[in-house]
Design a protein around this motif. Structure first.
Motif, PDB file in Angstrom:
ATOM      1  N   ARG A  28       0.833  -1.203   0.000  1.00  0.00           N
ATOM      2  CA  ARG A  28       0.000   0.000   0.000  1.00  0.00           C
ATOM      3  C   ARG A  28       0.871   1.258   0.000  1.00  0.00           C
ATOM      4  O   ARG A  28       0.641   2.177  -0.774  1.00  0.00           O
ATOM      5  CB  ARG A  28      -0.920  -0.004   1.226  1.00  0.00           C
ATOM      6  CG  ARG A  28      -1.842   1.180   1.330  1.00  0.00           C
ATOM      7  CD  ARG A  28      -2.588   1.242   2.673  1.00  0.00           C
ATOM      8  NE  ARG A  28      -2.865  -0.042   3.272  1.00  0.00           N
ATOM      9  CZ  ARG A  28      -3.971  -0.756   3.090  1.00  0.00           C
ATOM     10  NH1 ARG A  28      -4.928  -0.292   2.331  1.00  0.00           N
ATOM     11  NH2 ARG A  28      -4.128  -1.921   3.681  1.00  0.00           N
ATOM     12  N   ASN A  29       1.890   1.282   0.865  1.00  0.00           N
ATOM     13  CA  ASN A  29       2.756   2.461   0.942  1.00  0.00           C
ATOM     14  C   ASN A  29       3.576   2.633  -0.332  1.00  0.00           C
ATOM     15  O   ASN A  29       3.803   3.764  -0.774  1.00  0.00           O
ATOM     16  CB  ASN A  29       3.664   2.385   2.169  1.00  0.00           C
ATOM     17  CG  ASN A  29       2.887   2.568   3.455  1.00  0.00           C
ATOM     18  OD1 ASN A  29       1.803   3.152   3.467  1.00  0.00           O
ATOM     19  ND2 ASN A  29       3.426   2.055   4.547  1.00  0.00           N
ATOM     20  N   PRO A  39      -1.758   7.069   1.631  1.00  0.00           N
ATOM     21  CA  PRO A  39      -2.312   5.708   1.601  1.00  0.00           C
ATOM     22  C   PRO A  39      -3.847   5.703   1.653  1.00  0.00           C
ATOM     23  O   PRO A  39      -4.482   4.796   1.108  1.00  0.00           O
ATOM     24  CB  PRO A  39      -1.705   5.046   2.832  1.00  0.00           C
ATOM     25  CG  PRO A  39      -0.425   5.777   3.055  1.00  0.00           C
ATOM     26  CD  PRO A  39      -0.713   7.202   2.658  1.00  0.00           C
ATOM     27  N   ARG A  62      -2.621  -3.773   7.339  1.00  0.00           N
ATOM     28  CA  ARG A  62      -2.094  -2.430   7.567  1.00  0.00           C
ATOM     29  C   ARG A  62      -0.798  -2.513   8.350  1.00  0.00           C
ATOM     30  O   ARG A  62      -0.428  -3.544   8.876  1.00  0.00           O
ATOM     31  CB  ARG A  62      -3.112  -1.589   8.325  1.00  0.00           C
ATOM     32  CG  ARG A  62      -4.360  -1.340   7.499  1.00  0.00           C
ATOM     33  CD  ARG A  62      -5.338  -0.487   8.277  1.00  0.00           C
ATOM     34  NE  ARG A  62      -6.585  -0.384   7.558  1.00  0.00           N
ATOM     35  CZ  ARG A  62      -6.953   0.674   6.859  1.00  0.00           C
ATOM     36  NH1 ARG A  62      -6.188   1.720   6.804  1.00  0.00           N
ATOM     37  NH2 ARG A  62      -8.097   0.686   6.226  1.00  0.00           N
TER      38      ARG A  62
END
Length: 153
Positions: A28-29, A39, A62
């Motif tokens: 995601r990052n 994000p 996450r």
């Protein structure tokens, strides 16, 4: 922002098309850095453009090593697709049990999966939910169970 959202969507769909198994796992990052965005913008794209209704399942983790897994739902099975599209908005425990037994008899579920689905959607398991909302929640849970059956086929 709409342009960025569309660019991220197009990028992810292109990666999915290149994959051999209809599955994509990406950080995601890393994706946020590539598009120079937060994000949360990636989360927005996933929650609006990659939904089960649009033919995708999302798994995510996450944190520092967070990732996103996008799975394309292949609707090879007309029966499961039919059930998903026509599932009642509310399902009683009895109706859910009948559906799960049917899925077990048709070999969509193992015995353990049948029992897990049955007990997870029972009135006892959902007892903390007020009676008025329980059948709505049960229906949502069942829809997600059916989507997982599609995802593994």
């Amino acid at each position: 922002m709409a342009g960025l959202t569309s660019d991220i969507e197009k990028f992810l769909k292109a990666l999915l098309e290149e994959s051999t198994d209809g599955m994509l796992e990406i950080g995601r990052n890393d994706l946020a850095m590539q598009f120079d965005c937060a994000p949360s913008q990636i989360n927005y794209v996933l929650s609006t453009r990659f939904t089960p209704h649009n033919g995708y399942l999302i798994e995510s983790k996450r944190g520092g090593n967070g990732f996103i897994k996008i799975i394309t739902i292949v609707e090879e099975d007309d029966y499961i697709s039919y059930l998903i599209k026509n599932l009642n908005e509310q399902m009683t425990e009895a109706s859910a049990d009948i559906l799960f037994m049917d899925l077990y008899k048709k070999k969509y579920f193992t015995r353990d999966e049948f029992l897990m689905a049955k007990y997870a959607t029972s009135d006892k398991a959902l007892s903390m939910i007020d009676a008025k909302s329980r059948n709505y929640l049960r229906s949502d849970i069942i829809k997600n169970i059916l989507l997982s059956v599609l995802a593994r086929s």
